[in-house]
Design a protein around this motif. Structure first.
Motif, PDB file in Angstrom:
ATOM      1  N   PHE A 178       0.863  -1.128   0.078  1.00  0.00           N
ATOM      2  CA  PHE A 178      -0.004  -0.009   0.105  1.00  0.00           C
ATOM      3  C   PHE A 178       0.969   1.256  -0.061  1.00  0.00           C
ATOM      4  N   ASN A 179       0.663   1.933  -1.033  1.00  0.00           N
ATOM      5  CA  ASN A 179       1.547   3.297  -0.896  1.00  0.00           C
ATOM      6  C   ASN A 179       0.347   4.479  -0.520  1.00  0.00           C
ATOM      7  N   VAL A 180       0.805   4.916   0.817  1.00  0.00           N
ATOM      8  CA  VAL A 180       0.060   6.099   1.557  1.00  0.00           C
ATOM      9  C   VAL A 180       0.553   7.411   1.420  1.00  0.00           C
ATOM     10  N   GLU A 181       1.225   7.638   0.415  1.00  0.00           N
ATOM     11  CA  GLU A 181       1.762   8.932   0.071  1.00  0.00           C
ATOM     12  C   GLU A 181       1.108   9.639  -1.236  1.00  0.00           C
ATOM     13  N   GLY A 182       0.617   8.602  -2.016  1.00  0.00           N
ATOM     14  CA  GLY A 182      -0.225   9.070  -3.117  1.00  0.00           C
ATOM     15  C   GLY A 182       0.584   9.030  -4.694  1.00  0.00           C
ATOM     16  N   ASN A 183       1.619   8.527  -4.739  1.00  0.00           N
ATOM     17  CA  ASN A 183       2.233   8.464  -5.968  1.00  0.00           C
ATOM     18  C   ASN A 183       2.790   6.795  -6.169  1.00  0.00           C
ATOM     19  N   PHE A 184       3.124   6.494  -7.447  1.00  0.00           N
ATOM     20  CA  PHE A 184       3.658   5.283  -7.684  1.00  0.00           C
ATOM     21  C   PHE A 184       5.262   5.594  -7.973  1.00  0.00           C
ATOM     22  N   TYR A 185       6.069   5.218  -7.005  1.00  0.00           N
ATOM     23  CA  TYR A 185       7.513   5.697  -7.522  1.00  0.00           C
ATOM     24  C   TYR A 185       8.165   4.300  -7.963  1.00  0.00           C
ATOM     25  N   GLN A 186       9.350   4.507  -8.429  1.00  0.00           N
ATOM     26  CA  GLN A 186      10.090   3.581  -9.152  1.00  0.00           C
ATOM     27  C   GLN A 186      11.293   2.956  -8.315  1.00  0.00           C
ATOM     28  N   ASN A 187      10.641   2.422  -6.931  1.00  0.00           N
ATOM     29  CA  ASN A 187      11.448   1.859  -6.108  1.00  0.00           C
ATOM     30  C   ASN A 187      11.005   0.505  -5.801  1.00  0.00           C
ATOM     31  N   ILE A 188      10.101  -0.162  -6.593  1.00  0.00           N
ATOM     32  CA  ILE A 188       9.505  -1.425  -6.405  1.00  0.00           C
ATOM     33  C   ILE A 188       9.559  -2.050  -7.853  1.00  0.00           C
TER      34      ILE A 188
ATOM     35  N   ARG B 156       4.149 -10.745 -11.682  1.00  0.00           N
ATOM     36  CA  ARG B 156       4.421 -11.718 -11.629  1.00  0.00           C
ATOM     37  C   ARG B 156       3.598 -12.806 -10.670  1.00  0.00           C
ATOM     38  N   ARG B 157       3.964 -12.423  -9.545  1.00  0.00           N
ATOM     39  CA  ARG B 157       3.512 -13.163  -8.310  1.00  0.00           C
ATOM     40  C   ARG B 157       1.975 -12.783  -7.793  1.00  0.00           C
ATOM     41  N   ASN B 158       1.394 -11.841  -8.523  1.00  0.00           N
ATOM     42  CA  ASN B 158       0.211 -11.446  -8.261  1.00  0.00           C
ATOM     43  C   ASN B 158       0.183 -10.529  -6.823  1.00  0.00           C
ATOM     44  N   ILE B 159       1.194 -10.181  -6.460  1.00  0.00           N
ATOM     45  CA  ILE B 159       1.142  -8.971  -5.491  1.00  0.00           C
ATOM     46  C   ILE B 159       0.441  -7.667  -5.754  1.00  0.00           C
ATOM     47  N   ARG B 160      -0.393  -7.394  -5.264  1.00  0.00           N
ATOM     48  CA  ARG B 160      -1.069  -5.974  -5.523  1.00  0.00           C
ATOM     49  C   ARG B 160      -0.171  -4.687  -5.146  1.00  0.00           C
ATOM     50  N   VAL B 161      -0.047  -3.805  -5.896  1.00  0.00           N
ATOM     51  CA  VAL B 161       0.461  -2.499  -5.405  1.00  0.00           C
ATOM     52  C   VAL B 161      -0.720  -1.554  -5.661  1.00  0.00           C
ATOM     53  N   LEU B 162      -1.058  -0.894  -4.427  1.00  0.00           N
ATOM     54  CA  LEU B 162      -2.130   0.045  -4.618  1.00  0.00           C
ATOM     55  C   LEU B 162      -1.668   1.261  -3.923  1.00  0.00           C
ATOM     56  N   ASN B 163      -2.459   2.445  -4.363  1.00  0.00           N
ATOM     57  CA  ASN B 163      -1.868   3.729  -4.229  1.00  0.00           C
ATOM     58  C   ASN B 163      -3.128   4.595  -3.642  1.00  0.00           C
ATOM     59  N   CYS B 164      -3.159   5.531  -2.919  1.00  0.00           N
ATOM     60  CA  CYS B 164      -3.962   6.148  -2.111  1.00  0.00           C
ATOM     61  C   CYS B 164      -4.519   7.471  -2.952  1.00  0.00           C
TER      62      CYS B 164
ATOM     63  N   GLU C  47      -9.334   4.266   5.945  1.00  0.00           N
ATOM     64  CA  GLU C  47     -10.384   3.613   5.760  1.00  0.00           C
ATOM     65  C   GLU C  47     -10.354   2.722   4.271  1.00  0.00           C
ATOM     66  N   MET C  48      -9.835   3.367   3.303  1.00  0.00           N
ATOM     67  CA  MET C  48      -9.898   2.458   2.065  1.00  0.00           C
ATOM     68  C   MET C  48      -8.856   1.285   2.021  1.00  0.00           C
TER      69      MET C  48
ATOM     70  N   MET D 288      -8.779   1.491  -3.663  1.00  0.00           N
ATOM     71  CA  MET D 288      -7.741   2.204  -3.737  1.00  0.00           C
ATOM     72  C   MET D 288      -7.148   1.952  -5.374  1.00  0.00           C
ATOM     73  N   GLN D 289      -6.176   2.791  -5.822  1.00  0.00           N
ATOM     74  CA  GLN D 289      -5.921   2.635  -7.160  1.00  0.00           C
ATOM     75  C   GLN D 289      -4.748   1.664  -7.508  1.00  0.00           C
ATOM     76  N   ALA D 290      -4.911   0.687  -8.282  1.00  0.00           N
ATOM     77  CA  ALA D 290      -4.353  -0.479  -8.605  1.00  0.00           C
ATOM     78  C   ALA D 290      -3.089   0.079  -9.659  1.00  0.00           C
ATOM     79  N   ALA D 291      -1.982  -0.360  -9.290  1.00  0.00           N
ATOM     80  CA  ALA D 291      -0.786  -0.387 -10.431  1.00  0.00           C
ATOM     81  C   ALA D 291      -1.050  -0.985 -11.735  1.00  0.00           C
ATOM     82  N   GLN D 292      -0.761  -0.544 -12.918  1.00  0.00           N
ATOM     83  CA  GLN D 292      -1.220  -0.867 -14.090  1.00  0.00           C
ATOM     84  C   GLN D 292      -0.056  -1.328 -14.829  1.00  0.00           C
TER      85      GLN D 292
END
Length: 341
Positions: A79-89, A96-104, A306-307, A324-328
């Motif tokens: 869960f990213n709780v700052e608000g942006n998808f950063y390039q550190n993941i 590939r592993r179906n690990i969700r990356v979600l953004n607030c 809450e989300m 939450m917004q999912a990484a695409q």
């Protein structure tokens, strides 16, 4: 009952657990798994790594390269709780592993949209500037203080970018009866039309509107794409609201154009934050300055918690997250936002 076999690693800086979780959402989160949080601003990296084998969720913007993901066989979501998808993941490994990356980021859309609307009305009616004159004893009454005043009602409006911010702003413009043109090369025209907007080219949006809202996110491809050529197209006395990220404009040129009186402007974002104390934008007339505060209000921060808990409860039931917004895959590695300090 708390599942002691699983762990939620919470390392939310620059957020804090107290800021995003109310008593109710904290209790819900704690029922899902044992929550491990930092003793100071950041969790110690060694402690973080030691917790990964038990982790089902990570809350925060900590780097998650493949070597860390490999230590987390039970990980379900980041869960990213700052608000942006950063390039550190390592997004490819997560997909590939179906690990969700979600953004607030969605929680900030309505507060930013309301602020953008307020700034537009302020610019058009000179509210801030006339207030300052009044405080100084130089107030101007009736027409004298309104020679450049404009109505938003019935005005022509252009939106650059029509993601979460643009779609939150559009309903707020409805009562004003504005015609709204949208430039967004990532969307089909049908989506723009469904929101009662007119698809348009960038040049058309810039050259034909009295109010222009810059709402596009930053990618590897659009940094600085609004420069002298684009600003020269804007109508004299137009109102320009920069609400997304400063990196999408040539900020020096933006400052020059406002300083020359080409258009009026408001900005909530700056190339470097905190903004340099000697930056020329601080001395320019016809610009309203806001210290990146449009989205970060208490209601938005509480909504993050809450989300997050809503989606984590679903994920632990093997259901898809919905809040939450999912990484695409097609988009996330093209994004280039930098953290707000």
């Amino acid at each position: 009952m708390e599942n002691t076999k699983h762990v939620i690693i919470a390392d939310p800086f620059p957020q804090t657990m107290e800021r995003i979780f109310t008593k109710e959402t904290w209790e819900r989160l704690s029922r899902i798994a044992r929550v491990e949080s930092p003793e100071e601003e950041h969790m110690d990296p060694d402690r973080f790594d030691a917790l990964l084998p038990q982790a089902v969720a990570v809350i925060g913007q900590s780097p998650m390269p493949k070597e860390r993901l490999d230590k987390a066989p039970n990980l379900r979501v980041i869960f990213n709780v700052e608000g942006n998808f950063y390039q550190n993941i390592d997004y490819a490994e997560c997909f590939r592993r179906n690990i969700r990356v979600l953004n607030c980021g969605a929680v900030y859309a309505r507060p930013v949209a309301e602020m953008a609307l307020g700034m537009a009305i302020d610019l058009a009616r000179g509210i801030t500037w006339e207030h300052m004159r009044f405080r100084q004893g130089n107030e101007r009454y009736v027409l004298e203080g309104n020679r450049k005043a404009q109505l938003l009602t019935g005005a022509s409006v252009g939106l650059i970018g029509f993601g979460l911010l643009g779609r939150s702003l559009r309903p707020l413009l409805e009562p004003f009866g504005c015609s709204v043109k949208v430039y967004d090369p990532w969307l089909p025209e049908s989506v723009i039309k469904e929101h009662r907007c007119i698809p348009a080219s960038l040049d058309d949006v810039l050259s034909t509107n009295d109010f222009i809202f810059i709402l596009a996110g930053v990618t590897n491809e659009n940094q600085g794409f609004l420069g002298k050529r684009e600003f020269d197209m804007i109508r004299p006395n137009a109102n320009v609201m920069l609400m997304s990220r400063a990196a999408i404009v040539d900020f020096d040129e933006f400052t020059d154009q406002v300083a020359k009186g080409k258009f009026k402007a408001a900005t909530d974002v700056f190339p470097t934050e905190p903004c340099d104390k000697n930056h020329r934008i601080r001395t320019v007339d016809d610009v309203i300055l806001s210290a990146h505060r449009a989205g970060g209000i208490p209601q938005a921060f509480h909504l993050i918690g809450e989300m997050l808990v809503d989606d984590l409860e679903l994920i632990m039931k093997n259901l898809a997250p919905v809040r939450m917004q999912a990484a695409q895959p097609e988009i996330v590695q093209r994004l280039a936002s930098k953290p707000v300090k």
